[in-house]
Design a protein around this motif. Structure first.
Motif, PDB file in Angstrom:
ATOM      1  N   UNK A 121    -123.830  74.501  -0.117  1.00 19.05           N
ATOM      2  CA  UNK A 121    -123.861  73.399  -1.232  1.00 19.05           C
ATOM      3  C   UNK A 121    -123.067  72.147  -0.598  1.00 19.05           C
ATOM      4  N   UNK A 122    -121.897  72.429   0.227  1.00 17.15           N
ATOM      5  CA  UNK A 122    -121.302  71.228   0.750  1.00 17.15           C
ATOM      6  C   UNK A 122    -122.088  70.273   1.527  1.00 17.15           C
ATOM      7  N   UNK A 123    -123.019  70.745   2.333  1.00 13.78           N
ATOM      8  CA  UNK A 123    -123.754  70.172   3.383  1.00 13.78           C
ATOM      9  C   UNK A 123    -124.859  69.432   2.408  1.00 13.78           C
ATOM     10  N   UNK A 124    -125.445  70.333   1.508  1.00 13.93           N
ATOM     11  CA  UNK A 124    -126.707  69.691   0.508  1.00 13.93           C
ATOM     12  C   UNK A 124    -125.846  68.362  -0.225  1.00 13.93           C
ATOM     13  N   UNK A 129    -125.650  62.057   0.320  1.00 17.19           N
ATOM     14  CA  UNK A 129    -125.069  60.736   0.306  1.00 17.19           C
ATOM     15  C   UNK A 129    -123.760  60.688  -0.090  1.00 17.19           C
ATOM     16  N   UNK A 130    -123.072  61.785  -0.664  1.00 18.00           N
ATOM     17  CA  UNK A 130    -121.786  62.019  -1.229  1.00 18.00           C
ATOM     18  C   UNK A 130    -120.892  62.267  -0.289  1.00 18.00           C
ATOM     19  N   UNK A 131    -119.570  61.739  -0.615  1.00 19.15           N
ATOM     20  CA  UNK A 131    -118.559  61.902   0.417  1.00 19.15           C
ATOM     21  C   UNK A 131    -118.009  63.271  -0.174  1.00 19.15           C
ATOM     22  N   UNK A 132    -118.025  64.285   1.099  1.00 13.46           N
ATOM     23  CA  UNK A 132    -117.875  65.774   0.731  1.00 13.46           C
ATOM     24  C   UNK A 132    -116.901  66.064   1.651  1.00 13.46           C
ATOM     25  N   UNK A 133    -115.757  67.280   1.215  1.00 16.42           N
ATOM     26  CA  UNK A 133    -114.787  67.793   2.043  1.00 16.42           C
ATOM     27  C   UNK A 133    -114.919  69.186   1.818  1.00 16.42           C
ATOM     28  N   UNK A 134    -114.671  70.083   2.792  1.00 22.96           N
ATOM     29  CA  UNK A 134    -114.872  71.608   2.687  1.00 22.96           C
ATOM     30  C   UNK A 134    -113.582  72.347   2.834  1.00 22.96           C
ATOM     31  N   UNK A 135    -112.954  73.125   2.059  1.00 24.58           N
ATOM     32  CA  UNK A 135    -111.527  73.735   2.181  1.00 24.58           C
ATOM     33  C   UNK A 135    -112.037  75.225   1.979  1.00 24.58           C
ATOM     34  N   UNK A 136    -111.611  76.086   3.087  1.00 27.28           N
ATOM     35  CA  UNK A 136    -111.617  77.438   3.182  1.00 27.28           C
ATOM     36  C   UNK A 136    -110.441  77.958   2.744  1.00 27.28           C
ATOM     37  N   UNK A 318    -124.698  77.795  12.862  1.00 26.81           N
ATOM     38  CA  UNK A 318    -125.598  76.687  12.511  1.00 26.81           C
ATOM     39  C   UNK A 318    -125.968  76.916  11.294  1.00 26.81           C
ATOM     40  N   UNK A 319    -125.267  76.994  10.307  1.00 28.50           N
ATOM     41  CA  UNK A 319    -125.436  76.990   9.158  1.00 28.50           C
ATOM     42  C   UNK A 319    -125.923  75.768   8.415  1.00 28.50           C
ATOM     43  N   UNK A 320    -125.515  74.734   8.985  1.00 29.51           N
ATOM     44  CA  UNK A 320    -126.109  73.122   8.641  1.00 29.51           C
ATOM     45  C   UNK A 320    -127.646  73.175   8.528  1.00 29.51           C
ATOM     46  N   UNK A 330    -134.907  73.800  -0.149  1.00 28.42           N
ATOM     47  CA  UNK A 330    -135.062  73.370  -1.674  1.00 28.42           C
ATOM     48  C   UNK A 330    -134.161  74.654  -2.495  1.00 28.42           C
ATOM     49  N   UNK A 331    -133.804  75.599  -2.130  1.00 28.07           N
ATOM     50  CA  UNK A 331    -133.197  76.419  -2.882  1.00 28.07           C
ATOM     51  C   UNK A 331    -131.464  75.847  -2.775  1.00 28.07           C
ATOM     52  N   UNK A 332    -130.959  75.644  -1.859  1.00 29.81           N
ATOM     53  CA  UNK A 332    -129.802  75.248  -1.833  1.00 29.81           C
ATOM     54  C   UNK A 332    -129.525  73.396  -2.669  1.00 29.81           C
ATOM     55  N   UNK A 333    -130.519  72.917  -2.370  1.00 33.71           N
ATOM     56  CA  UNK A 333    -130.569  71.576  -2.873  1.00 33.71           C
ATOM     57  C   UNK A 333    -130.864  71.510  -4.561  1.00 33.71           C
ATOM     58  N   UNK A 334    -131.495  72.659  -4.728  1.00 38.60           N
ATOM     59  CA  UNK A 334    -131.637  72.589  -6.159  1.00 38.60           C
ATOM     60  C   UNK A 334    -130.465  73.279  -6.867  1.00 38.60           C
ATOM     61  N   UNK A 335    -129.612  73.962  -6.293  1.00 36.65           N
ATOM     62  CA  UNK A 335    -128.465  74.391  -6.891  1.00 36.65           C
ATOM     63  C   UNK A 335    -127.425  73.378  -7.096  1.00 36.65           C
ATOM     64  N   UNK A 336    -127.413  72.486  -5.775  1.00 41.81           N
ATOM     65  CA  UNK A 336    -126.583  71.405  -5.752  1.00 41.81           C
ATOM     66  C   UNK A 336    -126.785  70.300  -6.590  1.00 41.81           C
TER      67      UNK A 336
END
Length: 359
Positions: A121-124, A129-136, A318-320, A330-336
């Protein structure tokens, strides 16, 4: 009435009253109407939108065009151009994090693909074009660095941790700070301190979205987050079978108890489409999350199937690649997209009041 009698002032008023998808407030009030020109039966519009809503730029363009065609005589030919509007994020919470939306991705139990979903979702969002950070925030079992193939340790500059860069996306995880073979054996106060430090002392920069991969279950990390800053909401990931849905219900109850809005439910591993014969197998059942979402009155954000390449990419760091694969993207893009659209709809129905500085 002929189209050539279009009143330029009327056309501008329609555009200025159109809601900004990020804030829900009128574009004119937010200073995002750059130009409205009328030439006979043609109306040309230029508006500026923020990167927070890049996933909605296309439908915003069509909706504004349709509104002008419906409300102006003719109907006229309408051309809508969208450019980027610069609106930095304001500092939120006592920790001063500069992020417009903070979204926790959680689950009631482990093994449902929560971390893979959070990363994808973060990568989507970033890909749109959004500015995204990912925290585990899964301190005991951090998976995000492995899924992204990231290594190394964060550096310190001006008293701030510099997150590890993933193709322009800042990432922070306990896995960067603890050797891979060591287990984190901490009580609640130490967890609270680590999560607070990740939020407060990391140089995240100006973000549209901070995606937080939560630990599974109903531990106290959610309480720590709710006390540290106002979260936009939580996404709950589950699989279709009843035993997973029971835990998803507990996760939703946990977020409700600590006053974190539930943005919706995602059904992961929804089915398996056999590549050999094209036959679909509902290994864990199907549709359970959608039915449970309807029952509990929370949005259903979408589903993602079991795909062997998704697992292979995760194992290989290589999840990206999930967002470069026409079979999985399409599945991840639709959820995002559903998350961003629902946020926009909520803000359009109840726009937040502008903030005032206290002198």
């Amino acid at each position: 009435m002929p189209a050539d009698s279009i009143d330029p002032a009327q056309a501008r008023a329609i555009v200025e009253q159109f809601p900004d998808p990020e804030t829900g407030r009128p574009l004119g009030v937010m200073g995002q109407v750059n130009n409205v020109a009328v030439d006979g039966g043609k109306v040309t519009v230029q508006v500026a939108l923020t990167t927070h809503s890049t996933m909605l730029w296309g439908e915003t363009r069509h909706a504004l065009r349709d509104r002008l065609r419906q409300q102006l005589p003719g109907p006229p030919e309408v051309v809508v151009d969208i450019i980027e509007h610069q609106r930095p994020a304001e500092a939120i919470g006592a920790i001063g994090l500069t992020a417009k939306s903070v979204i926790a991705v959680g689950s009631g139990k482990g093994g449902v693909g929560k971390s893979t979903m959070a990363v994808s979702l973060a990568i989507a969002l970033k890909g749109a074009g959004a500015k995204v950070g990912l925290m585990d925030a899964d301190v005991y079992g951090p998976s995000v660095p492995h899924l992204l193939g990231l290594t190394g340790q964060p550096m310190v500059s001006n008293g701030k941790l510099l997150p590890v860069d993933c193709n322009g996306m800042p990432v922070m995880s306990m896995a960067f700070l603890v050797p891979k073979e060591e287990a984190v054996v901490w009580r609640g106060p130490m967890l609270h301190g680590a999560i607070t430090q990740f939020l407060r002392d990391t140089a995240w920069g100006d973000l549209d979205y901070l995606i937080i991969d939560m630990p599974p279950g109903t531990g106290d990390i959610a309480l720590t987050l709710s006390q540290a800053l106002p979260l936009t909401g939580a996404v709950v990931v589950c699989t279709p079978q009843d035993v997973a849905l029971l835990d998803a219900v507990k996760a939703i109850a946990m977020f409700n108890k600590v006053s974190i809005p539930v943005l919706g439910l995602v059904e992961n591993m929804s089915y398996f489409l056999c590549p050999d014969n094209g036959k679909r197998y509902d290994i864990f059942g199907n549709g359970g999350a959608r039915a449970k979402a309807e029952e509990m009155g929370v949005p259903f954000l979408g589903e993602a199937p079991i795909q062997i390449p998704i697992r292979e990419r995760g194992d290989a760091g290589q999840t990206a690649g999930n967002l470069a694969d026409i079979e999985s993207a399409p599945y991840f893009e639709r959820i995002a997209y559903n998350i961003v659209r629902n946020l926009a709809m909520d803000r359009a129905s109840a726009p937040p009041l502008p903030t005032l500085s206290v002198l």
